[in-house]
Design an enzyme around this catalytic site. Structure first.
Site, PDB file in Angstrom:
ATOM      1  CG  HIS A  86     -10.446 -34.220 -15.071  1.00 43.63           C
ATOM      2  ND1 HIS A  86     -10.856 -35.089 -16.052  1.00 43.63           N
ATOM      3  CD2 HIS A  86     -11.420 -33.291 -14.958  1.00 43.63           C
ATOM      4  CE1 HIS A  86     -12.030 -34.693 -16.532  1.00 43.63           C
ATOM      5  NE2 HIS A  86     -12.396 -33.599 -15.874  1.00 43.63           N
ATOM      6  CE  LYS A 134       3.468  -6.748   2.349  1.00 42.20           C
ATOM      7  NZ  LYS A 134       2.322  -7.664   2.222  1.00 42.20           N
ATOM      8  CD1 TRP A 163      -0.814   5.202   2.032  1.00 43.13           C
ATOM      9  CD2 TRP A 163       1.162   4.229   2.271  1.00 43.13           C
ATOM     10  NE1 TRP A 163      -0.812   4.077   1.262  1.00 43.13           N
ATOM     11  CE2 TRP A 163       0.388   3.458   1.386  1.00 43.13           C
ATOM     12  CE3 TRP A 163       2.459   3.812   2.572  1.00 43.13           C
ATOM     13  CZ2 TRP A 163       0.852   2.286   0.805  1.00 43.13           C
ATOM     14  CZ3 TRP A 163       2.912   2.646   1.979  1.00 43.13           C
ATOM     15  CH2 TRP A 163       2.129   1.902   1.116  1.00 43.13           C
ATOM     16  CD  GLU A 218       2.039 -15.962   1.400  1.00 43.09           C
ATOM     17  OE1 GLU A 218       0.854 -15.581   1.563  1.00 43.09           O
ATOM     18  OE2 GLU A 218       2.935 -15.191   1.055  1.00 43.09           O
ATOM     19  CE  LYS A 232      -2.046 -14.721   1.935  1.00 43.57           C
ATOM     20  NZ  LYS A 232      -2.214 -14.023   0.703  1.00 43.57           N
ATOM     21  NE  ARG A 243      -1.953   5.525  10.899  1.00 42.80           N
ATOM     22  CZ  ARG A 243      -3.174   5.092  11.118  1.00 42.80           C
ATOM     23  NH1 ARG A 243      -3.403   4.228  12.058  1.00 42.80           N
ATOM     24  NH2 ARG A 243      -4.183   5.542  10.399  1.00 42.80           N
ATOM     25  CB  CYS A 269      -0.643   9.865   7.041  1.00 43.62           C
ATOM     26  SG  CYS A 269      -0.899  10.060   5.278  1.00 43.62           S
ATOM     27  CD  GLU A 315      -4.666 -14.621  -1.702  1.00 45.56           C
ATOM     28  OE1 GLU A 315      -3.900 -15.007  -2.578  1.00 45.56           O
ATOM     29  OE2 GLU A 315      -4.303 -13.889  -0.767  1.00 45.56           O
ATOM     30  CG  ASN A 330      -4.779   9.266   8.151  1.00 48.09           C
ATOM     31  OD1 ASN A 330      -4.539   8.869   7.011  1.00 48.09           O
ATOM     32  ND2 ASN A 330      -5.192   8.475   9.125  1.00 48.09           N
ATOM     33  N   GLY A 331      -6.092  10.947   5.347  1.00 48.25           N
ATOM     34  CA  GLY A 331      -7.368  10.728   4.665  1.00 48.25           C
ATOM     35  C   GLY A 331      -7.315  11.285   3.252  1.00 48.25           C
TER      36      GLY A 331
HETATM   37  O1  M6R Z   1       3.944  -6.420  -3.988  1.00 48.28           O
HETATM   38  P1  M6R Z   1       3.296  -7.393  -4.942  1.00 48.28           P
HETATM   39  O2  M6R Z   1       1.817  -7.358  -4.877  1.00 48.28           O
HETATM   40  O3  M6R Z   1       3.803  -7.219  -6.350  1.00 48.28           O
HETATM   41  O4  M6R Z   1       3.783  -8.807  -4.454  1.00 48.28           O
HETATM   42  C1  M6R Z   1       3.460  -9.970  -5.160  1.00 48.28           C
HETATM   43  C2  M6R Z   1       3.704 -11.216  -4.336  1.00 48.28           C
HETATM   44  O5  M6R Z   1       5.061 -11.294  -3.988  1.00 48.28           O
HETATM   45  C3  M6R Z   1       2.866 -11.252  -3.082  1.00 48.28           C
HETATM   46  O6  M6R Z   1       1.504 -11.147  -3.369  1.00 48.28           O
HETATM   47  C4  M6R Z   1       3.102 -12.539  -2.270  1.00 48.28           C
HETATM   48  O7  M6R Z   1       2.615 -13.638  -2.978  1.00 48.28           O
HETATM   49  C5  M6R Z   1       2.463 -12.408  -0.891  1.00 48.28           C
HETATM   50  N1  M6R Z   1       3.378 -12.839   0.113  1.00 48.28           N
HETATM   51  C6  M6R Z   1       1.195 -13.170  -0.761  1.00 48.28           C
HETATM   52  O8  M6R Z   1       0.686 -13.155   0.522  1.00 48.28           O
END
Ligand code: M6R
Length: 611
Positions: free
Chosen positions: A505, A606, A76, A489, A486, A27, A2, A482, A100-101
């Site tokens: 393969h 997001k 939060w 993206e 990253k 936050r 928070c 992953e 906060n915590g």
């Molecule tokens: O909010 P979520 O974890 O459900 O979102 C899932 C994906 O949209 C999310 O992980 C997306 O792949 C990110 N941009 C990865 O960095």
């Protein structure tokens, strides 16, 4: 996570506090509130939703008000759903308090206070602190003593700010494991969770340390730690306001990568029973009988969260003996999946709002127990499931998910360990070992962050490559996926994750002297030798190899690779988390060098709330 602000001075306390909260909304944003001392009493205003809702309620309130003392909070949610009643400040008698915590022992303290006649009006862990403080003040203790006595009763992490209507010249502060700064000037004093909240008013700050209690007045800041008076040096902050918002980091993504040691700790805090080597998952009410009956676990998610499910599958099968399958939520929702009453359907989502994940959950709802590993309390997914493990990553602003991923891994390990223990699948010794390793995880992640300088150099060497291949075996395969996601993206470079053993393969055809191959190598007797042979194959085709590993000083590895990033080894279960960090940093620094919009990459959102 928070945001908190306090103010004493000649300006309108309400205006200063609300403008501070505006800078802290990242936050937390599920509710907000302020408490202002005026006309001999404390006035509290709270509203559900973003700060704008509180501001609507306050319209006109600041008129004619100047000078004073106030505290404010943007929430939060961790304990208690987002609602006006659960919003801070919490009031008990003469005290208004924000926090906060997480207070871990709040249930026992609440029972004790209820038995003494205290009335509670929220579901939060915070309200007990307001009642305790009020009680100790009413017993005649000095305010400084009363806040110390309050904190002596609490276990967990906290930053508290409190005002007492009978001492309206001071803010009482306590800090343990969450940040607090005190901003000073000749005529005013500020307290905040983050410097940016009040940077427009002062540039001189005292940074409080864990265990500090403070009594903050204009012209004096009394601090004690461990019963001894202490002084904290005045730090002069020169950041511009935008950098300040990001905690001094250039991007939210980098800030969030660096938050991982803290939020990983927050995610297991209060959930480990170290003496009995058990896991306590407050929001999971599966009985032992329910757990015994589970014959299949189905995991579904999207993107990064789906990668966390792939690691979770290892944890679940290794620790519970229950077969586990992982699906993309977008695929699962349109198949005819076999769900029986003895299945456990678990979804993983940072936002709790991803449309495909929600739809996958709906397919199973009502047919079997449903569970989520989710970061946002009160989100659609969190409300829909029967059981929820909340990760404590705090708001993740950067579109590229980092801290959400590693906390999801912690959440899924806790789940697997809990189910495994309840089914008698994990002996005491093994449980104790995993739990003790988990306690050391935040410092191993800190150590992994020290690879940052080396990663910057690697990024410089490879940032203009057109394609990257990421390889891994076992739990390192999802980590390779992953890492590749990253990079894609945020740098828009084509990157593919592959199981190292599958390389011959097909993907081996791609390898030439221009292709960087990032290999994630875990110290595992079983798979290390196999991965090494894959690397020899890449090397003999002139591929450029970057190894991310927790194996130290392996000569042949160094001979085969252009770069070897060596990290500390913690355990088979936790190694994937440590190995993730340099991959996040690599994607970040490649993107920075290529000049892309790191926090808001093109075409991405997001929270994907549409199909
Ligand atoms: O909010 P979520 O974890 O459900 O979102 C899932 C994906 O949209 C999310 O992980 C997306 O792949 C990110 N941009 C990865 O960095």
């Amino acid at each position: 996570m928070c945001g908190i602000v306090g103010y004493i001075g000649d300006n309108s306390a309400l205006d200063v506090v609300v403008s501070g909260l505006e800078k802290l909304e990242y936050r937390g944003y599920d509710s907000a509130g302020v408490a202002i001392y005026e006309d001999g009493g404390i006035h509290v205003y709270r509203a559900l939703g973003k700060l704008a809702e509180l501001k609507k309620q306050l319209k006109g309130e600041s008129k004619g008000k100047s000078g004073g003392i106030g505290i404010g909070h943007t929430r939060w949610a961790t304990h208690g759903k987002p609602s006006e009643n659960n919003a801070h400040p919490h009031t008990a008698g003469r005290v208004s308090l924000i926090h906060n915590g997480i207070v871990e022992n709040y249930i026992e303290l609440r029972d004790e206070l209820k038995a003494e006649g205290c009335q509670f009006s929220s579901e939060t862990d915070t309200e007990i602190a307001a009642h305790l403080l009020n009680k100790y003040l009413e017993e005649g203790n000095e305010p400084f003593e009363a806040i110390r006595m309050t904190c002596d009763r609490l276990r967990g992490s906290y930053a508290f700010l409190a005002i007492d209507s009978q001492h309206p010249d001071r803010i009482l502060v306590a800090k343990n494991a969450t940040p607090i700064v005190v901003g000073i000037s000749d005529t005013e004093v500020f307290v905040a969770s983050d410097i940016p909240a009040v940077l427009g008013h002062t540039r001189d700050f005292l940074i409080l340390e864990d265990g500090d209690f403070a009594e903050v007045k204009i012209g004096s800041v009394r601090i004690e730690n461990n019963g001894e008076p202490v002084e904290r040096p005045v730090e002069h902050i020169t950041w511009d306001p935008v950098t300040a918002q990001k905690g001094g980091y250039k991007h939210y993504m980098l800030k969030e990568i660096h938050e991982q040691p803290m939020v990983i700790g927050e995610t297991f805090r209060g959930r480990l029973n170290i003496e009995e080597a058990r896991i306590h998952l407050g929001d999971v009410s599966l009985t032992q009988d329910d757990i015994q009956r589970i014959d299949r676990i189905v995991l579904a998610a999207c993107g990064t969260a789906w990668h966390s499910c792939l690691v979770a599958k290892f944890y679940i099968e290794m620790l519970t003996g229950i077969p586990c399958e992982v699906d993309y939520a977008s695929e699962f929702r349109y198949r005819t999946p076999v769900i029986t009453e003895n299945s456990l359907m678990a979804v993983v989502s940072q936002s709790g709002e991803t449309a495909d994940t929600l739809a996958a959950l709906e397919v199973a709802s009502g047919k079997c127990h449903t569970l989520a590993i989710c970061n946002v309390l009160g989100s659609s997914i969190a409300r829909k499931v029967d059981h929820c493990i909340f990760t404590q990553a705090g708001p993740e602003i950067s579109v590229a998910s980092t801290k959400a991923f590693t906390t999801q891994l912690v959440g899924s390990l806790l789940l697997a360990l809990h189910i495994g223990e309840q089914r008698g699948e994990v002996p005491l010794e093994k449980r104790s070992k995993i739990i003790s390793d988990l306690v050391h995880l935040p410092s191993a992640i800190e150590a992994a962050l020290e690879s940052e300088e080396q990663i910057k150099q690697i990024a410089k060497k490879f940032h203009s490559a057109q394609d990257f291949l990421y390889l891994g075996r076992g739990t390192c395969y999802p980590i390779a996926l992953e890492g590749a996601l990253k990079l894609k993206e945020i740098s828009y470079i084509h990157a593919e994750g592959y199981p190292a053993g599958e390389m011959k393969h097909g993907p081996i055809a791609l390898i030439d002297e221009k292709m960087p191959v990032v290999v994630v190598l875990q110290k595992s007797d079983l798979l290390f030798e196999k991965s090494l042979s894959n690397l020899r194959e890449v090397h003999s085709r002139e591929g450029r190899i970057i190894a991310i590993t927790d194996i130290q000083g392996h000569q042949e590895l160094h001979d085969l690779c252009d770069d070897v990033v060596e990290l500390p080894y913690l355990s088979e279960e936790l190694s994937p988390l440590v190995l993730t960090v340099p991959l996040q940093l690599l994607a970040y620094y490649v993107a920075v060098l290529n000049g892309t919009d790191v926090d808001l990459p093109r075409n991405l959102a997001k929270s994907v709330t549409v199909e």
